[in-house]
Design a protein around this motif. Structure first.
Motif, mmCIF file in Angstrom:
data_model
loop_
_atom_site.group_PDB
_atom_site.id
_atom_site.type_symbol
_atom_site.label_atom_id
_atom_site.label_comp_id
_atom_site.label_asym_id
_atom_site.label_seq_id
_atom_site.Cartn_x
_atom_site.Cartn_y
_atom_site.Cartn_z
ATOM 1 N N PRO A 114 -74.983 -5.096 -53.289
ATOM 2 C CA PRO A 114 -74.707 -5.326 -54.719
ATOM 3 C C PRO A 114 -73.232 -5.562 -55.026
ATOM 4 O O PRO A 114 -72.895 -6.445 -55.809
ATOM 5 N N THR A 115 -72.328 -4.800 -54.414
ATOM 6 C CA THR A 115 -70.904 -4.956 -54.716
ATOM 7 C C THR A 115 -70.428 -6.317 -54.212
ATOM 8 O O THR A 115 -69.651 -7.015 -54.877
ATOM 9 N N ASP A 116 -70.922 -6.689 -53.041
ATOM 10 C CA ASP A 116 -70.605 -7.989 -52.448
ATOM 11 C C ASP A 116 -71.098 -9.124 -53.360
ATOM 12 O O ASP A 116 -70.379 -10.088 -53.618
ATOM 13 N N ALA A 154 -49.537 -18.189 -55.778
ATOM 14 C CA ALA A 154 -49.046 -19.319 -54.990
ATOM 15 C C ALA A 154 -49.793 -19.464 -53.674
ATOM 16 O O ALA A 154 -49.524 -20.369 -52.896
ATOM 17 N N ARG A 155 -50.692 -18.523 -53.391
ATOM 18 C CA ARG A 155 -51.459 -18.607 -52.129
ATOM 19 C C ARG A 155 -52.793 -17.868 -52.288
ATOM 20 O O ARG A 155 -53.087 -17.354 -53.389
ATOM 21 N N THR A 156 -53.525 -17.796 -51.189
ATOM 22 C CA THR A 156 -54.859 -17.183 -51.193
ATOM 23 C C THR A 156 -54.811 -15.708 -51.621
ATOM 24 O O THR A 156 -53.933 -14.965 -51.186
ATOM 25 N N ILE A 157 -55.765 -15.321 -52.449
ATOM 26 C CA ILE A 157 -55.907 -13.921 -52.883
ATOM 27 C C ILE A 157 -57.081 -13.323 -52.109
ATOM 28 O O ILE A 157 -58.123 -13.974 -51.958
ATOM 29 N N THR A 158 -56.909 -12.096 -51.620
ATOM 30 C CA THR A 158 -58.018 -11.425 -50.914
ATOM 31 C C THR A 158 -58.624 -10.371 -51.829
ATOM 32 O O THR A 158 -57.919 -9.518 -52.366
ATOM 33 N N MET A 159 -59.954 -10.458 -51.991
ATOM 34 C CA MET A 159 -60.675 -9.483 -52.812
ATOM 35 C C MET A 159 -61.465 -8.593 -51.847
ATOM 36 O O MET A 159 -62.381 -9.071 -51.170
ATOM 37 N N ILE A 160 -61.069 -7.333 -51.748
ATOM 38 C CA ILE A 160 -61.710 -6.447 -50.767
ATOM 39 C C ILE A 160 -62.933 -5.778 -51.382
ATOM 40 O O ILE A 160 -62.882 -5.252 -52.505
ATOM 41 N N VAL A 161 -64.043 -5.835 -50.632
ATOM 42 C CA VAL A 161 -65.296 -5.187 -51.030
ATOM 43 C C VAL A 161 -65.519 -4.025 -50.070
ATOM 44 O O VAL A 161 -65.500 -4.224 -48.852
ATOM 45 N N PRO A 162 -65.720 -2.805 -50.585
ATOM 46 C CA PRO A 162 -65.781 -1.652 -49.685
ATOM 47 C C PRO A 162 -67.153 -1.389 -49.049
ATOM 48 O O PRO A 162 -67.397 -0.286 -48.553
ATOM 49 N N PHE A 163 -68.046 -2.362 -49.104
ATOM 50 C CA PHE A 163 -69.382 -2.219 -48.499
ATOM 51 C C PHE A 163 -69.735 -3.495 -47.733
ATOM 52 O O PHE A 163 -69.068 -4.519 -47.884
ATOM 53 N N ALA A 164 -70.820 -3.402 -46.958
ATOM 54 C CA ALA A 164 -71.227 -4.531 -46.106
ATOM 55 C C ALA A 164 -71.605 -5.762 -46.941
ATOM 56 O O ALA A 164 -71.973 -5.639 -48.114
ATOM 57 N N ALA A 165 -71.523 -6.919 -46.313
ATOM 58 C CA ALA A 165 -71.950 -8.165 -46.962
ATOM 59 C C ALA A 165 -73.443 -8.082 -47.297
ATOM 60 O O ALA A 165 -74.195 -7.386 -46.629
ATOM 61 N N GLY A 166 -73.821 -8.786 -48.357
ATOM 62 C CA GLY A 166 -75.240 -8.829 -48.723
ATOM 63 C C GLY A 166 -75.674 -7.690 -49.623
ATOM 64 O O GLY A 166 -76.850 -7.591 -49.973
#
Ligand code: MLT
Length: 323
Positions: free
Chosen positions: A40-42, A26-38
């Motif tokens: 592979p996981t990001d 019903a609202r925004t979902i947050t997907m947490i990435v445990p490494f910096a932006a830019g």
């Protein structure tokens, strides 16, 4: 009287869960990435989040919470409300952290609910463009003969780049100076800026810079050469016999997330993994989505347990720990 209040509490819980499931999301979902932006996981998370948000009809935003090889973010997710609004993309490092870290404020094998596997990403040994060795065999010799000056980047203790570097040093019986970063994004910047010599990391981040000559691609970590990097030999071919490591990624939620919510998220993940944009982008980065039967809660839960069991003795043998 006491029995009545227990029954009404159970009813309220049941109705609460049922409402949460029919209305979800019903609202925004947050997907947490445990490494910096830019990194592979990001990259993997953003591609999947974009498609899942279309399927689910709500924004799925990616938040980078880097540090301590992914364990800071994992701790945050383990403590989050299990309501389907906090998700977590992590990789093989989630399994290895169980052995690498003597003390974690959460249990990687017990505090998370799998949603599904995403992809198995090959890795590459890359170096700064002006590093003297010209090919894989030369770089192996260079590492051995210059061990006191060679620097090897990683994305923190528990990152897959750390695991690859640790296995490589063990295979070569050579210790070099390792340089931890908060993710492969900043580590690659320093390889491209010639501040650090080498990095073993995923094709999702190295394929572009290898192609443009910004970094030297020395070897791949798979048993076979890659279609996207056909001229780069495997480490096995270069003499590091039997060397093999790839980085699986999975989508998790905190333990206790209702099964219908996990199943809805798994359905959206499977749709994402079939979407032409995700398939094409993954292919251009040297990887591919897993088969639909692996993008399920049960498959990821089983895989995580098997990976924790697989890496524990290897890490214990290497004797590498974080305190
Ligand atoms: C790793 O080495 O574990 C990852 O590449 C880190 C990242 O995604 O930045």
């Amino acid at each position: 009287m006491r029995r009545l209040s227990i029954i009404s509490a159970a009813m309220a819980l049941f109705l609460g869960h049922a409402a949460a499931q029919t209305d979800y999301p019903a609202r925004t979902i947050t997907m947490i990435v445990p490494f910096a932006a830019g990194g592979p996981t990001d990259t993997v998370a953003r591609l999947v989040a974009e498609s899942m948000s279309q399927t689910l009809g709500q924004p799925v935003i990616v938040e980078n919470a880097a540090g301590a090889g992914g364990t800071i973010a994992a701790g945050r997710v383990a403590r989050a409300k299990p309501d389907g609004y906090t998700l977590f993309v992590h990789h093989i490092g989630h399994a290895t952290s169980a052995a690498l870290y003597r003390k974690l404020p959460y249990d990687p094998g017990k505090d998370f609910a799998g949603i599904g596997l995403i992809t198995d990403v090959p890795m590459t040994l890359v170096g700064r463009a002006n590093l003297p060795p010209n090919d894989a065999k030369e770089v192996i010799e260079y590492i051995k003969t210059n061990k006191d000056k060679v620097t090897l980047a990683n994305a923190g203790l528990g990152a897959v780049s750390h695991l690859c570097g640790m296995l490589l040093q063990e295979a070569l019986a050579t210790q070099v100076t390792t340089v931890p970063y908060k993710g492969t994004g900043p580590a690659m910047n320093d390889i491209m800026g010639s501040q650090v010599d080498l990095l073993c990391d995923q094709t999702t981040n190295t394929t572009g810079p290898i192609g443009s000559g910004k970094v030297e691609g020395y070897a791949v970590t798979t048993r076979e050469r890659l279609k996207t990097l056909p001229n780069i030999p495997t480490l096995d071919e270069a003499g590091v016999k039997g060397f093999e490591v790839t980085a699986w990624h999975g989508l998790f939620a905190p333990k206790g997330t209702p099964q219908p919510v996990l199943d809805k998220l798994a359905g959206a993940l499977q749709t994402a993994l079939k979407s032409p944009r995700v398939v094409e982008r993954f292919a251009s980065l040297g990887t591919e989505p897993v088969a639909p039967e692996r993008a399920t809660p049960a498959a990821l839960d089983q895989h995580l347990q098997a990976e924790i069991a697989k890496w524990k003795p290897i890490i214990e043998k290497a004797g590498v720990y974080a305190d």
